[in-house]
Design a protein around this motif. Structure first.
Motif, PDB file in Angstrom:
ATOM      1  N   ASP A 128       0.830  -1.293   0.103  1.00 23.85           N
ATOM      2  CA  ASP A 128      -0.083   0.070   0.155  1.00 23.85           C
ATOM      3  C   ASP A 128       1.030   1.034   0.067  1.00 23.85           C
ATOM      4  O   ASP A 128       0.334   2.273  -0.408  1.00 23.85           O
ATOM      5  CB  ASP A 128      -0.806   0.009   1.293  1.00 23.85           C
ATOM      6  N   THR A 129       1.943   1.406   0.349  1.00 24.49           N
ATOM      7  CA  THR A 129       2.850   2.398   0.550  1.00 24.49           C
ATOM      8  C   THR A 129       3.904   2.701  -0.436  1.00 24.49           C
ATOM      9  O   THR A 129       5.026   3.413  -0.465  1.00 24.49           O
ATOM     10  CB  THR A 129       3.704   2.384   2.027  1.00 24.49           C
ATOM     11  N   GLN A 130       3.872   1.632  -1.435  1.00 27.77           N
ATOM     12  CA  GLN A 130       4.990   1.758  -2.651  1.00 27.77           C
ATOM     13  C   GLN A 130       4.461   3.036  -3.206  1.00 27.77           C
ATOM     14  O   GLN A 130       3.542   3.395  -3.521  1.00 27.77           O
ATOM     15  CB  GLN A 130       4.931   0.463  -3.536  1.00 27.77           C
ATOM     16  N   THR A 131       5.728   3.556  -3.746  1.00 24.24           N
ATOM     17  CA  THR A 131       5.532   4.540  -4.725  1.00 24.24           C
ATOM     18  C   THR A 131       4.922   4.188  -6.023  1.00 24.24           C
ATOM     19  O   THR A 131       5.602   2.857  -6.596  1.00 24.24           O
ATOM     20  CB  THR A 131       6.839   5.158  -5.103  1.00 24.24           C
ATOM     21  N   PRO A 132       3.826   4.795  -6.589  1.00 22.69           N
ATOM     22  CA  PRO A 132       3.402   4.247  -8.050  1.00 22.69           C
ATOM     23  C   PRO A 132       4.366   4.372  -9.006  1.00 22.69           C
ATOM     24  O   PRO A 132       5.325   5.018  -8.949  1.00 22.69           O
ATOM     25  CB  PRO A 132       2.483   5.312  -8.127  1.00 22.69           C
ATOM     26  N   GLU A 133       4.262   3.292  -9.860  1.00 16.80           N
ATOM     27  CA  GLU A 133       5.245   3.170 -10.977  1.00 16.80           C
ATOM     28  C   GLU A 133       4.611   4.262 -12.155  1.00 16.80           C
ATOM     29  O   GLU A 133       3.702   4.365 -12.324  1.00 16.80           O
ATOM     30  CB  GLU A 133       4.905   1.658 -11.818  1.00 16.80           C
ATOM     31  N   PRO A 134       5.813   4.965 -12.444  1.00 16.31           N
ATOM     32  CA  PRO A 134       5.751   5.833 -13.599  1.00 16.31           C
ATOM     33  C   PRO A 134       5.235   5.294 -14.895  1.00 16.31           C
ATOM     34  O   PRO A 134       5.759   4.130 -15.279  1.00 16.31           O
ATOM     35  CB  PRO A 134       6.866   6.697 -13.505  1.00 16.31           C
ATOM     36  N   GLN A 135       4.879   6.047 -15.902  1.00  9.29           N
ATOM     37  CA  GLN A 135       4.962   5.460 -17.304  1.00  9.29           C
ATOM     38  C   GLN A 135       6.319   5.757 -17.821  1.00  9.29           C
ATOM     39  O   GLN A 135       7.272   5.875 -17.010  1.00  9.29           O
ATOM     40  CB  GLN A 135       4.137   6.623 -18.004  1.00  9.29           C
ATOM     41  N   ALA A 136       6.532   5.135 -19.030  1.00  9.58           N
ATOM     42  CA  ALA A 136       7.925   5.339 -19.665  1.00  9.58           C
ATOM     43  C   ALA A 136       8.657   6.555 -19.866  1.00  9.58           C
ATOM     44  O   ALA A 136       9.124   6.619 -21.165  1.00  9.58           O
ATOM     45  CB  ALA A 136       7.800   4.142 -20.877  1.00  9.58           C
ATOM     46  N   ILE A 137       8.724   7.475 -18.838  1.00  7.67           N
ATOM     47  CA  ILE A 137       9.084   8.954 -19.301  1.00  7.67           C
ATOM     48  C   ILE A 137      10.683   8.657 -19.557  1.00  7.67           C
ATOM     49  O   ILE A 137      11.086   9.294 -20.265  1.00  7.67           O
ATOM     50  CB  ILE A 137       8.646   9.701 -18.270  1.00  7.67           C
ATOM     51  N   CYS A 138      11.216   7.947 -18.455  1.00 11.89           N
ATOM     52  CA  CYS A 138      12.636   8.089 -18.160  1.00 11.89           C
ATOM     53  C   CYS A 138      13.202   7.142 -19.307  1.00 11.89           C
ATOM     54  O   CYS A 138      14.329   6.674 -18.838  1.00 11.89           O
ATOM     55  CB  CYS A 138      13.231   8.244 -17.000  1.00 11.89           C
ATOM     56  N   ASN A 139      12.655   6.132 -20.297  1.00 10.95           N
ATOM     57  CA  ASN A 139      13.213   5.318 -20.931  1.00 10.95           C
ATOM     58  C   ASN A 139      14.270   5.744 -21.550  1.00 10.95           C
ATOM     59  O   ASN A 139      14.495   6.757 -21.854  1.00 10.95           O
ATOM     60  CB  ASN A 139      12.265   4.303 -21.650  1.00 10.95           C
ATOM     61  N   PRO A 140      15.229   4.661 -22.022  1.00 11.10           N
ATOM     62  CA  PRO A 140      16.321   4.926 -22.983  1.00 11.10           C
ATOM     63  C   PRO A 140      15.802   5.537 -24.286  1.00 11.10           C
ATOM     64  O   PRO A 140      14.972   5.299 -24.870  1.00 11.10           O
ATOM     65  CB  PRO A 140      17.043   3.640 -23.168  1.00 11.10           C
ATOM     66  N   ILE A 141      16.623   6.532 -24.873  1.00  5.87           N
ATOM     67  CA  ILE A 141      16.368   7.120 -26.215  1.00  5.87           C
ATOM     68  C   ILE A 141      16.268   6.018 -27.226  1.00  5.87           C
ATOM     69  O   ILE A 141      17.112   5.280 -27.386  1.00  5.87           O
ATOM     70  CB  ILE A 141      17.347   8.340 -26.325  1.00  5.87           C
ATOM     71  N   THR A 142      15.233   6.105 -28.199  1.00  2.17           N
ATOM     72  CA  THR A 142      15.164   5.206 -29.356  1.00  2.17           C
ATOM     73  C   THR A 142      15.559   5.843 -30.540  1.00  2.17           C
ATOM     74  O   THR A 142      15.613   7.028 -30.501  1.00  2.17           O
ATOM     75  CB  THR A 142      13.833   4.551 -29.185  1.00  2.17           C
ATOM     76  N   SER A 143      15.511   5.149 -31.569  1.00  2.00           N
ATOM     77  CA  SER A 143      15.575   5.629 -33.082  1.00  2.00           C
ATOM     78  C   SER A 143      14.389   6.084 -33.533  1.00  2.00           C
ATOM     79  O   SER A 143      14.627   6.733 -34.628  1.00  2.00           O
ATOM     80  CB  SER A 143      16.589   4.468 -33.628  1.00  2.00           C
ATOM     81  N   SER A 144      13.307   5.850 -33.307  1.00  2.00           N
ATOM     82  CA  SER A 144      12.335   6.064 -33.770  1.00  2.00           C
ATOM     83  C   SER A 144      11.030   6.372 -32.868  1.00  2.00           C
ATOM     84  O   SER A 144      11.174   6.079 -31.582  1.00  2.00           O
ATOM     85  CB  SER A 144      11.386   4.793 -34.683  1.00  2.00           C
TER      86      SER A 144
END
Length: 322
Positions: free
Chosen positions: A6-22
């Motif tokens: 119940d106290t875990q930090t919510p999982e973010p969306q893939a904002i900080c994912n590695p940079i991709t080519s497309s």
């Protein structure tokens, strides 16, 4: 008793994912009516599953999707509470040099190392919203050589990384109901390439504030105060306020279209909006970003990106009837 779950930090969306080519950027408006709103809410609970299903076809393709909502869309779809700093896009500048606001209720930022993955996920996500939205802007972006923009300079050099990326992009206890969410601002810029390419490399470097080949920031003694680098460096209480950019080039050479899709994430819209004010109005007023003599913003939108956990929960949330 409160469990550790119940106290875990919510999982973010893939904002900080590695940079991709497309990447594919889609901005859509919500059609009127309760049926359309209900369809979009239900779709919120399917985004993660659709992304997983398409991504499994190329496990090392780094497919991800980030979904955000405008202020008006949030109110229509989910009601109160609204994220504390979510508001309509603020325009800056003067006629002929303006950060314009354009229609947009939903933003999709789809990334992968292969365009076919982006294309397939975009197809699935849009098909699931058939009859509920109108797509008003769609851009397919690509990586240009060694992370360069269409104008030839490396883009995103000053992005925060690791824990700093989380710190600068993800909401914390300042808005606890929306923890691990983020704000994202997008603009589509078109470049006057003939005029830009007519400049010498040295002149281009003074416009940007960095060297073109080595991507080294110019020294303060030679960097103009109206360079892009000078005006987009924001400090508060003596600390630099960073944002996370994942800009992508796009274009149609046959149509003479060459552009940059700007996308910036931050835990508050404030630093991005300050950057835009500095660029379009000037700091001081009139000392505007010289890059705008060669680049025109043709779209603009501000969106809130809920955490991945909240995004799924929104499938069951309906605004209270007035």
């Amino acid at each position: 008793m409160t469990s550790s779950m119940d106290t875990q930090t919510p999982e973010p969306q893939a904002i900080c994912n590695p940079i991709t080519s497309s990447a594919i950027f889609i901005v859509a408006t919500l059609l009127p009516g309760s049926d359309a709103a209900s369809q979009v809410r239900g779709w919120c609970g399917d985004i993660a599953a659709l992304t997983r299903s398409v991504g499994k076809r190329v496990p090392n393709g780094n497919l991800s999707c980030v979904c955000g909502f405008s202020a008006s869309a949030w109110d229509a779809l989910f009601g109160s509470p609204r994220p504390a700093s979510l508001h309509p896009f603020r325009e800056f500048g003067v006629e002929g040099r303006r950060a314009v606001a354009t229609p947009g209720d939903i933003l999709l930022h789809i990334r992968a190392d292969q365009m076919d993955l982006c294309f397939e996920l975009a197809t699935q996500l849009c098909s699931a919203l058939n009859g509920a939205i109108t797509v008003v802007d769609e851009v397919q972006g690509f990586r240009y050589f060694d992370m360069r923009s269409i104008i030839g300079f490396v883009d995103g050099t000053e992005n925060p990384v690791g824990r700093k990326a989380d710190h600068f992009t993800l909401i914390g206890n300042e808005d606890p109901a929306f923890e691990s969410g983020s704000y994202v601002l997008v603009q589509k810029y078109l470049h006057k390439m003939e005029a830009w390419n007519a400049l010498s490399v040295e002149a281009q470097e003074k416009v940007i504030g960095r060297t073109k080949l080595a991507d080294i920031e110019l020294g303060e003694e030679v960097k103009p105060s109206n360079s892009h680098s000078a005006l987009t460096t924001i400090t508060k209480d003596g600390q630099e306020q960073k944002i996370l950019r994942d800009n992508m080039p796009f274009g149609r050479p046959g149509a003479g279209e060459f552009g940059t899709y700007f996308i910036g994430y931050a835990r508050s819209p404030e630093p991005i909006e300050q950057m835009l004010e500095n660029m379009f109005v000037g700091n001081p007023v009139g000392n505007y970003d010289r890059l705008l003599d060669f680049s025109t913003a043709v779209t603009g939108g501000l969106f809130f990106v809920p955490s991945a956990d909240l995004l799924e929960e929104l499938a069951e949330r309906e605004p209270e009837q007035a």
